[in-house]
Every structure is written in C-alpha cells, then in structure tokens.
Design a protein around this motif. Structure first.
Motif, mmCIF file in Angstrom:
data_model
loop_
_atom_site.group_PDB
_atom_site.id
_atom_site.type_symbol
_atom_site.label_atom_id
_atom_site.label_comp_id
_atom_site.label_asym_id
_atom_site.label_seq_id
_atom_site.Cartn_x
_atom_site.Cartn_y
_atom_site.Cartn_z
ATOM 1 N N ARG A 1 41.433 33.371 47.399
ATOM 2 C CA ARG A 1 42.636 33.812 46.420
ATOM 3 C C ARG A 1 42.042 33.837 44.926
ATOM 4 O O ARG A 1 43.076 34.221 44.138
ATOM 5 N N THR A 2 40.970 33.343 44.488
ATOM 6 C CA THR A 2 40.573 32.997 43.481
ATOM 7 C C THR A 2 39.111 33.882 42.792
ATOM 8 O O THR A 2 38.950 34.078 41.897
ATOM 9 N N ASP A 3 38.490 33.934 43.861
ATOM 10 C CA ASP A 3 36.920 34.089 43.785
ATOM 11 C C ASP A 3 36.160 35.399 43.840
ATOM 12 O O ASP A 3 35.311 35.827 44.003
ATOM 13 N N LEU A 4 37.406 36.565 43.781
ATOM 14 C CA LEU A 4 36.982 37.802 43.729
ATOM 15 C C LEU A 4 37.477 38.160 42.210
ATOM 16 O O LEU A 4 38.416 37.628 41.620
ATOM 17 N N PRO A 5 36.822 39.304 41.752
ATOM 18 C CA PRO A 5 37.121 39.637 40.316
ATOM 19 C C PRO A 5 38.500 40.339 40.215
ATOM 20 O O PRO A 5 39.068 40.270 39.122
ATOM 21 N N ALA A 6 39.020 40.974 41.215
ATOM 22 C CA ALA A 6 40.484 41.261 41.164
ATOM 23 C C ALA A 6 40.944 41.819 42.560
ATOM 24 O O ALA A 6 40.025 41.884 43.642
ATOM 25 N N TYR A 7 42.395 41.673 42.599
ATOM 26 C CA TYR A 7 43.070 41.604 43.729
ATOM 27 C C TYR A 7 43.919 42.690 43.658
ATOM 28 O O TYR A 7 44.665 42.951 42.355
ATOM 29 N N VAL A 8 44.647 43.448 44.748
ATOM 30 C CA VAL A 8 45.913 44.529 44.808
ATOM 31 C C VAL A 8 47.014 43.655 45.792
ATOM 32 O O VAL A 8 46.256 43.325 46.828
ATOM 33 N N VAL A 9 48.140 43.610 45.173
ATOM 34 C CA VAL A 9 49.224 43.100 46.156
ATOM 35 C C VAL A 9 50.065 44.200 46.362
ATOM 36 O O VAL A 9 50.644 45.097 45.690
ATOM 37 N N TYR A 10 50.366 44.335 47.853
ATOM 38 C CA TYR A 10 51.087 45.516 48.381
ATOM 39 C C TYR A 10 52.600 44.703 48.891
ATOM 40 O O TYR A 10 52.601 43.725 49.809
ATOM 41 N N ARG A 11 53.517 45.566 48.597
ATOM 42 C CA ARG A 11 54.885 45.177 49.287
ATOM 43 C C ARG A 11 55.473 46.690 49.920
ATOM 44 O O ARG A 11 55.572 47.589 49.127
ATOM 45 N N ASP A 12 55.668 46.844 51.017
ATOM 46 C CA ASP A 12 56.226 47.873 51.779
ATOM 47 C C ASP A 12 55.150 48.988 51.451
ATOM 48 O O ASP A 12 55.865 50.251 51.262
ATOM 49 N N GLY A 13 54.045 48.696 51.396
ATOM 50 C CA GLY A 13 52.987 49.778 51.094
ATOM 51 C C GLY A 13 52.829 50.045 49.693
ATOM 52 O O GLY A 13 52.133 51.025 49.474
ATOM 53 N N GLU A 14 53.462 49.665 48.832
ATOM 54 C CA GLU A 14 53.466 50.096 47.312
ATOM 55 C C GLU A 14 52.667 48.809 46.687
ATOM 56 O O GLU A 14 52.561 47.822 46.888
ATOM 57 N N VAL A 15 51.722 49.432 45.802
ATOM 58 C CA VAL A 15 51.115 48.428 44.961
ATOM 59 C C VAL A 15 51.948 48.004 43.827
ATOM 60 O O VAL A 15 52.802 48.491 43.175
ATOM 61 N N VAL A 16 52.251 46.353 44.052
ATOM 62 C CA VAL A 16 53.103 45.801 42.957
ATOM 63 C C VAL A 16 52.531 45.019 42.210
ATOM 64 O O VAL A 16 53.186 44.691 40.960
ATOM 65 N N ASP A 17 51.234 44.633 42.318
ATOM 66 C CA ASP A 17 50.557 44.021 40.934
ATOM 67 C C ASP A 17 49.054 44.073 41.671
ATOM 68 O O ASP A 17 48.455 44.233 42.520
ATOM 69 N N GLU A 18 48.225 43.840 40.252
ATOM 70 C CA GLU A 18 46.860 43.854 40.420
ATOM 71 C C GLU A 18 46.384 42.716 39.404
ATOM 72 O O GLU A 18 46.554 42.632 38.270
ATOM 73 N N VAL A 19 45.977 41.698 40.081
ATOM 74 C CA VAL A 19 45.549 40.432 39.589
ATOM 75 C C VAL A 19 44.169 39.839 39.800
ATOM 76 O O VAL A 19 43.667 40.355 40.727
ATOM 77 N N THR A 20 43.801 38.761 39.000
ATOM 78 C CA THR A 20 42.533 38.057 39.266
ATOM 79 C C THR A 20 42.794 37.045 40.150
ATOM 80 O O THR A 20 41.824 36.320 40.421
ATOM 81 N N ASP A 21 43.983 36.580 40.424
ATOM 82 C CA ASP A 21 44.359 35.245 41.093
ATOM 83 C C ASP A 21 45.643 35.400 41.942
ATOM 84 O O ASP A 21 46.541 35.986 41.463
ATOM 85 N N VAL A 22 45.519 35.255 43.350
ATOM 86 C CA VAL A 22 46.648 35.832 44.318
ATOM 87 C C VAL A 22 47.354 34.411 44.617
ATOM 88 O O VAL A 22 48.158 34.509 45.585
ATOM 89 N N ARG A 23 47.181 33.406 44.053
ATOM 90 C CA ARG A 23 47.707 31.711 44.623
ATOM 91 C C ARG A 23 48.925 32.043 44.422
ATOM 92 O O ARG A 23 49.795 31.404 45.320
ATOM 93 N N SER A 24 49.591 32.460 43.590
ATOM 94 C CA SER A 24 51.087 32.559 43.190
ATOM 95 C C SER A 24 51.921 33.289 44.554
ATOM 96 O O SER A 24 53.104 33.134 44.697
ATOM 97 N N VAL A 25 51.030 34.183 44.945
ATOM 98 C CA VAL A 25 51.744 35.029 46.166
ATOM 99 C C VAL A 25 51.158 34.907 47.574
ATOM 100 O O VAL A 25 51.506 35.387 48.552
#
Length: 276
Positions: A95-119
């Motif tokens: 959740r934290t140890d990659l340099p960046a993540y993409v979050v998808y909802r219904d196939g759409e990019v909704v966020d690009e973050v460095t930590d996905v613990r909140s989702v």
C-alpha cells in the motif's frame, strides 16, 4: 495524447539521494514509503521488479483466468491472500512501498497517489506480475542499449489494436513497451529476453508499429517518448500494464494498480527467472 501520470508531471518530484542501480530493494521501498516518486527503470540492478493490480475478491478469479489466458502480458509471479499487504516475494507494504499508484472506480482513474492506505479494502487480492525492467540489465550486459535508461525517462508504452483473450468480466487490448534496438542487435535482444519468460520473454512484435495499431511512436499512451535513431528498429514487448487497460475497458467498480513505470521492487533476484 500520452496519458502521463500526475506523478510524472509533478514539479515537486524529487531525485533519489544515491546510486539507484546499487540500491537494495528494502532501501528503495523505504524511500518510496517516504514519498519519493520516480520511475524505477534502472533501480536495484539484479532485483526483480513487478507490476501490481489489486481487485476485490469477487473479481480475483476472473483476473487470474485473464492472466492465464494472456501469459505474455500477464505473467503471474505471486498473488496475495485476501486483504494481505505483503508476500514472501515482496517484503514491504504493497500500500505504501511503490513510488506511485493509480486508483480506478468504474474503469476511470480517480486518483494517482503515493499511498493507498486510505482507499485500501480488506477484500482486495493483489497480483504481482512480471515486468520487462527485469531483463534490462541483461540487455545492457549483452551490449543492447536501453534508451529510456540512457535518457532518464520512463519507458514508452502503447495500447495496441491486438485484443487479449477475455476472461469472465475482463477484456481489453494488449499493451506493449517499446525499446529502439540497433538492427544488428535485434537478434541479440530477442535471444536475451526469450530467456526470461516469467517477465514477458521475447518481443511480441519487431518493426512497423502500424502493424499493431500504433500510429505515432512520439505519443505513447503511458510513459515518455524516446527517439528511434537511424539504423534502429522499434522492438515491442508485452507489458504488465495490460491488466489496467482491461480495467479501463471492462469498468469494474474498483481496482488499484501501480502508476505505469513505477514498479514494485521485490526481494527476488532476476536470476530466479532466467531459464537455460
């Protein structure tokens, strides 16, 4: 137009404080956990890098079947238990140890973050898939240049006109990464990478990009463009961003992936995936 990620465009992106090629996976993951955002090509030489995609448990079988049916693009290195955030292959926190993540909802990019613990959700299953960065050190050792490393850029990646074999709710196009190779070294590049079948293996296409539906090499769908010089041939390998293209095409309610080119650096050695 290339879909360069927010993290790649962010003016606050910092540089690594030391020689990234000599770094250990644990050290790299610690820097990413602290917020360093950077593509990982050339990092931790000799250590295997991986794509990740996390999906809810009710989609996990479809993704596993999609990977089994499309092994060049989706070579499975490991799969977590439901809700797990590490595996024996990856000793950090997914959740934290990659340099960046993409979050998808219904196939759409909704966020690009460095930590996905909140989702993060307790029903997520994370797949670690082979990455072509793993064989780049072998290419360099064999004398094959790797242009995006030379230029300090992210590798260019393209959605093709080739459809993957669908599985359950998932369908989508094959994504490829491209590296320009001197014509005299194409056979060497094919030979070297064919010995790494668990990290995409040999190229899927050599030469004319239009033959696989790529209109403009200067406009990658992900990553950065790199020049193809006179006497060089564009060579294309199946890419582990393919499952994220399937997420976009299939539009499941939720998924998380790595930002293209910003990989999970594992505790496995590249030599683990080298076949005679």
């Amino acid at each position: 137009m290339a879909e360069r990620s927010v993290v790649e465009r962010d003016a606050t992106e910092r540089e690594a404080p030391e020689d990234v090629s000599a770094m250990t996976p644990a050290r790299a993951r610690a820097l990413f956990r602290q917020g360093l955002r950077v593509p990982t090509a050339g990092w931790c030489a000799g250590w295997t890098q991986a794509n990740i995609v996390a999906v809810p448990r009710d989609l996990a079988y479809d993704l596993l079947l999609f990977a089994q049916r499309n092994p060049k693009a989706c070579p499975v290195l490991d799969v977590t238990d439901v809700g797990a955030v590490s595996t024996p292959l990856f000793g950090g926190d997914l959740r934290t140890d990659l340099p960046a993540y993409v979050v998808y909802r219904d196939g759409e990019v909704v966020d690009e973050v460095t930590d996905v613990r909140s989702v993060w959700r307790p029903d997520l299953v994370t797949f670690l898939l082979g990455c072509s960065f793993t064989f780049e050190d072998a290419l360099l050792t064999a004398g094959v240049p790797v242009r995006h490393i030379e230029l300090g850029r992210n590798v260019p990646m393209f959605r093709t006109s080739l459809d993957c074999r669908p599985a359950g709710a998932l369908h989508g196009p094959l994504v490829v990464s491209m590296r320009p190779v001197p014509a005299s070294l194409v056979a060497t590049a094919v030979r070297v990478t064919s010995r790494y079948p668990a990290v995409h293996g040999a190229p899927v296409h050599v030469g004319d990009p239009a033959a696989i539906g790529i209109r403009d090499l200067d406009a990658p769908d992900y990553g950065d463009p790199v020049p193809v010089e006179p006497g060089e041939v564009p060579v294309f390998w199946a890419c582990g961003v393919t499952p994220q293209a399937a997420v976009r095409a299939s539009r499941p309610p939720f998924a998380i992936g790595h930002a293209p080119g910003h990989m999970a650096i594992t505790d496995a050695r590249d030599s683990t995936y080298l076949v005679p």
